[in-house]
Scaffold this active site. Structure first.
Site, PDB file in Angstrom:
ATOM      1  N   HIS A 245      -6.799  -7.524  12.173  1.00  0.00           N
ATOM      2  CA  HIS A 245      -5.566  -6.836  12.163  1.00  0.00           C
ATOM      3  C   HIS A 245      -5.564  -6.636  13.461  1.00  0.00           C
ATOM      4  O   HIS A 245      -6.392  -6.034  14.448  1.00  0.00           O
ATOM      5  CB  HIS A 245      -5.752  -5.741  11.263  1.00  0.00           C
ATOM      6  CG  HIS A 245      -4.621  -4.859  11.018  1.00  0.00           C
ATOM      7  ND1 HIS A 245      -3.222  -5.256  10.591  1.00  0.00           N
ATOM      8  CD2 HIS A 245      -4.238  -3.527  11.023  1.00  0.00           C
ATOM      9  CE1 HIS A 245      -2.393  -4.573  10.557  1.00  0.00           C
ATOM     10  NE2 HIS A 245      -2.811  -3.266  11.136  1.00  0.00           N
TER      11      HIS A 245
ATOM     12  N   ARG B 228       0.792 -11.273   6.355  1.00  0.00           N
ATOM     13  CA  ARG B 228       0.718  -9.957   5.750  1.00  0.00           C
ATOM     14  C   ARG B 228       1.866  -9.087   6.393  1.00  0.00           C
ATOM     15  O   ARG B 228       1.817  -8.382   7.116  1.00  0.00           O
ATOM     16  CB  ARG B 228      -0.500  -9.187   5.863  1.00  0.00           C
ATOM     17  CG  ARG B 228      -1.741  -9.770   5.444  1.00  0.00           C
ATOM     18  CD  ARG B 228      -2.959  -8.849   5.668  1.00  0.00           C
ATOM     19  NE  ARG B 228      -3.219  -8.256   6.849  1.00  0.00           N
ATOM     20  CZ  ARG B 228      -3.929  -8.823   7.874  1.00  0.00           C
ATOM     21  NH1 ARG B 228      -4.475 -10.107   7.823  1.00  0.00           N
ATOM     22  NH2 ARG B 228      -3.972  -8.213   9.053  1.00  0.00           N
TER      23      ARG B 228
ATOM     24  N   CYS C 289      12.391  24.541   3.213  1.00  0.00           N
ATOM     25  CA  CYS C 289      11.535  25.167   2.282  1.00  0.00           C
ATOM     26  C   CYS C 289      10.679  23.893   1.488  1.00  0.00           C
ATOM     27  O   CYS C 289      10.879  22.827   1.886  1.00  0.00           O
ATOM     28  CB  CYS C 289      12.245  25.905   1.315  1.00  0.00           C
ATOM     29  SG  CYS C 289      13.325  27.011   1.719  1.00  0.00           S
ATOM     30  N   MET C 290       9.606  24.284   0.775  1.00  0.00           N
ATOM     31  CA  MET C 290       8.908  23.365   0.272  1.00  0.00           C
ATOM     32  C   MET C 290       9.752  22.409  -0.766  1.00  0.00           C
ATOM     33  O   MET C 290       9.751  21.273  -0.911  1.00  0.00           O
ATOM     34  CB  MET C 290       7.829  23.799  -0.774  1.00  0.00           C
ATOM     35  CG  MET C 290       6.864  22.877  -1.264  1.00  0.00           C
ATOM     36  SD  MET C 290       5.462  23.788  -2.250  1.00  0.00           S
ATOM     37  CE  MET C 290       4.750  24.475  -1.150  1.00  0.00           C
ATOM     38  N   ASP C 291      10.743  23.012  -1.475  1.00  0.00           N
ATOM     39  CA  ASP C 291      11.536  22.278  -2.400  1.00  0.00           C
ATOM     40  C   ASP C 291      13.131  22.152  -2.446  1.00  0.00           C
ATOM     41  O   ASP C 291      13.718  21.587  -3.088  1.00  0.00           O
ATOM     42  CB  ASP C 291      11.207  22.845  -3.817  1.00  0.00           C
ATOM     43  CG  ASP C 291       9.585  23.424  -3.861  1.00  0.00           C
ATOM     44  OD1 ASP C 291       9.139  22.274  -4.021  1.00  0.00           O
ATOM     45  OD2 ASP C 291       9.441  24.274  -4.107  1.00  0.00           O
TER      46      ASP C 291
ATOM     47  N   LYS D 261       0.781  -1.195   0.024  1.00  0.00           N
ATOM     48  CA  LYS D 261      -0.054  -0.178  -0.140  1.00  0.00           C
ATOM     49  C   LYS D 261       0.733   1.335   0.084  1.00  0.00           C
ATOM     50  O   LYS D 261       2.100   1.133   0.367  1.00  0.00           O
ATOM     51  CB  LYS D 261      -0.861   0.123   1.377  1.00  0.00           C
ATOM     52  CG  LYS D 261      -0.112  -0.076   2.858  1.00  0.00           C
ATOM     53  CD  LYS D 261      -1.128  -0.284   3.694  1.00  0.00           C
ATOM     54  CE  LYS D 261      -0.526  -0.428   5.052  1.00  0.00           C
ATOM     55  NZ  LYS D 261      -1.284  -0.913   6.028  1.00  0.00           N
TER      56      LYS D 261
ATOM     57  N   ARG E 286     -11.513  -0.637  14.027  1.00  0.00           N
ATOM     58  CA  ARG E 286     -11.209   0.105  12.781  1.00  0.00           C
ATOM     59  C   ARG E 286     -12.278  -0.250  11.733  1.00  0.00           C
ATOM     60  O   ARG E 286     -13.323   0.549  11.228  1.00  0.00           O
ATOM     61  CB  ARG E 286      -9.890  -0.066  12.181  1.00  0.00           C
ATOM     62  CG  ARG E 286      -9.525   0.839  11.159  1.00  0.00           C
ATOM     63  CD  ARG E 286      -7.976   0.742  10.979  1.00  0.00           C
ATOM     64  NE  ARG E 286      -7.308  -0.380  10.344  1.00  0.00           N
ATOM     65  CZ  ARG E 286      -6.378  -0.461   9.749  1.00  0.00           C
ATOM     66  NH1 ARG E 286      -5.460   0.546   9.812  1.00  0.00           N
ATOM     67  NH2 ARG E 286      -6.009  -1.618   9.428  1.00  0.00           N
TER      68      ARG E 286
ATOM     69  N   TYR F 294      13.552  31.234   4.985  1.00  0.00           N
ATOM     70  CA  TYR F 294      12.320  31.771   5.431  1.00  0.00           C
ATOM     71  C   TYR F 294      12.559  32.077   7.202  1.00  0.00           C
ATOM     72  O   TYR F 294      12.631  31.014   7.858  1.00  0.00           O
ATOM     73  CB  TYR F 294      11.135  31.181   5.190  1.00  0.00           C
ATOM     74  CG  TYR F 294      10.749  31.090   3.744  1.00  0.00           C
ATOM     75  CD1 TYR F 294      10.718  32.019   2.957  1.00  0.00           C
ATOM     76  CD2 TYR F 294      10.703  29.855   3.055  1.00  0.00           C
ATOM     77  CE1 TYR F 294      10.272  32.015   1.565  1.00  0.00           C
ATOM     78  CE2 TYR F 294      10.269  29.546   1.847  1.00  0.00           C
ATOM     79  CZ  TYR F 294      10.219  30.650   1.060  1.00  0.00           C
ATOM     80  OH  TYR F 294       9.621  30.591  -0.256  1.00  0.00           O
TER      81      TYR F 294
HETATM   82  C1  LIG Z   1      -0.826  -2.150   6.686  1.00  0.00           C
HETATM   83  C2  LIG Z   1      -1.243  -3.340   7.151  1.00  0.00           C
HETATM   84  C3  LIG Z   1      -0.364  -4.380   7.275  1.00  0.00           C
HETATM   85  C4  LIG Z   1       1.146  -4.542   7.304  1.00  0.00           C
HETATM   86  O1  LIG Z   1       1.648  -3.837   8.449  1.00  0.00           O
HETATM   87  P1  LIG Z   1       3.175  -4.096   8.719  1.00  0.00           P
HETATM   88  O2  LIG Z   1       3.133  -3.446   9.963  1.00  0.00           O
HETATM   89  O3  LIG Z   1       3.683  -2.763   7.805  1.00  0.00           O
HETATM   90  O4  LIG Z   1       3.476  -5.098   8.632  1.00  0.00           O
HETATM   91  C5  LIG Z   1      -1.244  -5.746   7.575  1.00  0.00           C
HETATM   92  N1  LIG Z   1      -2.441  -5.669   7.429  1.00  0.00           N
HETATM   93  C6  LIG Z   1      -3.328  -4.658   7.344  1.00  0.00           C
HETATM   94  C7  LIG Z   1      -4.610  -4.793   7.446  1.00  0.00           C
HETATM   95  C8  LIG Z   1      -2.668  -3.376   7.237  1.00  0.00           C
HETATM   96  O5  LIG Z   1      -3.413  -2.408   7.206  1.00  0.00           O
END
Ligand SMILES: *Cc1c(COP(=O)(O)O)cnc(C)c1O
Length: 383
Positions: A170, A226, A318-320, A43, A141, A270
């Site tokens: 999760h 995951r 700064c921004m850039d 992600k 969540r 700045y």
């Molecule tokens: C982001 C996420 C993960 C991965 O988590 P890590 O701590 O980066 O391993 C796994 N499952 C869900 C639902 C997540 O949102």
């Protein structure tokens, strides 16, 4: 690093170490010993590392599935030629259903309304909509409350356009696997899965472990883990250090676009939050700013590496762009910098290193956010 690998149009970039990424994937595969499958969490453009490129490497190194946060992240991976199963880790709005079916991307499901609409569209498209059920076990969540999983499944599984490909939850506190909160989530998930199986409902691939749970609690791996942050060589928490060998994948570098010696008392940036204390201080400009992920809160607080030594960032970021001061002190000479010299914002230079964790601590955040932020605009160079 060879000149040819650097971006042509800008003197600030992110380096992605393909070999380190491959090693990290394999380190997790070894932890699983081939028993469970591995879903690589990519992600937010692979936590800022570039999802399309990272997925190719992960696929070669043994990934079994990819998880994204949004439908468009999944579509981009399909367009980049990724063929492994893709799971969206949240239930998208109804408007996303055609894109899911067109690109064979699995949604997470936890409302009857979404599930049935998805099933209807799947039938019309002459296919079956595979989904993963999210179970709410304590993080508060997303998901179906753990005690209602069987009832929820019965309310949607009659539909011939739907097939449950997986069930997951999760953890909120996987960095504390002995804690009561983690144990309660585990117990609730166990019970929900058992209840569905007892009711004759196929749960498909059962999964709940993020990086810390994968490292700390092999008994919770179920059918798949995951893994996110660990793949990028970053530790999810201090206590994970020493449990697995990982190599940082991302470095951030820039070249000096200007080097001057302003007069004593001159301000920099700045608001003049820094003033040159002596004439011998060299002020160097780097073309990287807060729109590139270098958070403004780091102004006058961070350091960068130049020829293996730490030098101070000065003035408001700064921004850039931002500025650094090169100031030799007695017994600690730092060579003068020149136009085009490379400085390291995150990563190794000689014997010195600035880590994502160091920067996260300075910002009052976690390494996850620091890495994501550097993915915003900087060009990525794959080594
Ligand atoms: C982001 C996420 C993960 C991965 O988590 P890590 O701590 O980066 O391993 C796994 N499952 C869900 C639902 C997540 O949102």
């Amino acid at each position: 690093m060879p000149q040819s690998k650097q971006p042509q149009t800008r003197w600030a970039w992110v380096e992605i170490d393909r070999g380190a990424l491959r090693k990290n994937v394999r380190a997790f595969k070894r932890l699983l010993r081939g028993r469970e499958r591995m879903c690589c969490v990519v992600k937010a453009d692979a936590y800022g590392h570039g999802a399309a490129e990272c997925c190719q490497i992960m696929q070669q190194a043994g990934a079994d599935m990819f998880a994204v946060a949004t439908v468009l992240e999944g579509v981009k991976l399909r367009e980049a030629g990724i063929t492994l199963p893709i799971l969206v880790l949240a239930e998208p709005p109804l408007g996303a259903i055609p894109a899911l079916l067109e690109h064979n991307i699995m949604p997470t499901v936890y409302t009857v309304e979404f599930a049935l609409a998805y099933g209807e569209c799947a039938v019309q498209a002459g296919t079956v909509g595979r989904y993963h059920l999210a179970v709410e076990t304590g993080m508060n969540r997303i998901g179906v409350p753990c005690t209602e999983a069987v009832e929820f499944r019965r309310g949607i599984d009659f539909h011939r356009g739907l097939a449950c490909d997986g069930v997951f939850t999760h953890f909120a506190t996987a960095d504390d696997p002995d804690g009561w909160d983690y144990q309660l989530q585990r117990k609730r998930f166990d019970e929900a899965v058992r209840a569905m199986r007892d009711a004759g409902l196929d749960c498909g691939t059962v999964h709940c472990d993020n990086t810390p749970a994968t490292i700390f609690d092999p008994a919770s791996h179920y059918d798949m883990v995951r893994v996110g942050i660990g793949l990028y060589g970053l530790m999810p928490c201090e206590s994970a250090r020493g449990r697995i060998e990982l190599e940082p994948v991302m470095s951030v570098r820039a070249r000096v676009t200007r080097a001057t010696q302003p007069a004593m008392g001159e301000g920099v940036g700045y608001g003049f939050t820094y003033r040159v204390p002596r004439t011998t201080v060299q002020i160097c400009t780097l073309p990287i700013g807060y729109a590139d992920g270098l958070a403004r809160v780091l102004s006058n607080r961070m350091e960068v590496l130049y020829r293996g030594q730490r030098v101070r960032q000065v003035g408001n970021i700064c921004m850039d762009q931002c500025m650094v001061a090169i100031q030799s002190t007695p017994g600690h000479p730092v060579p003068e910098a020149e136009y085009g010299d490379i400085m390291t914002i995150v990563g190794r230079d000689g014997g010195a290193e600035i880590t994502m964790d160091e920067m996260a601590a300075l910002r009052g955040t976690i390494n996850y956010e620091v890495a994501c932020n550097f993915g915003m605009r900087l060009e990525k160079v794959y080594l």
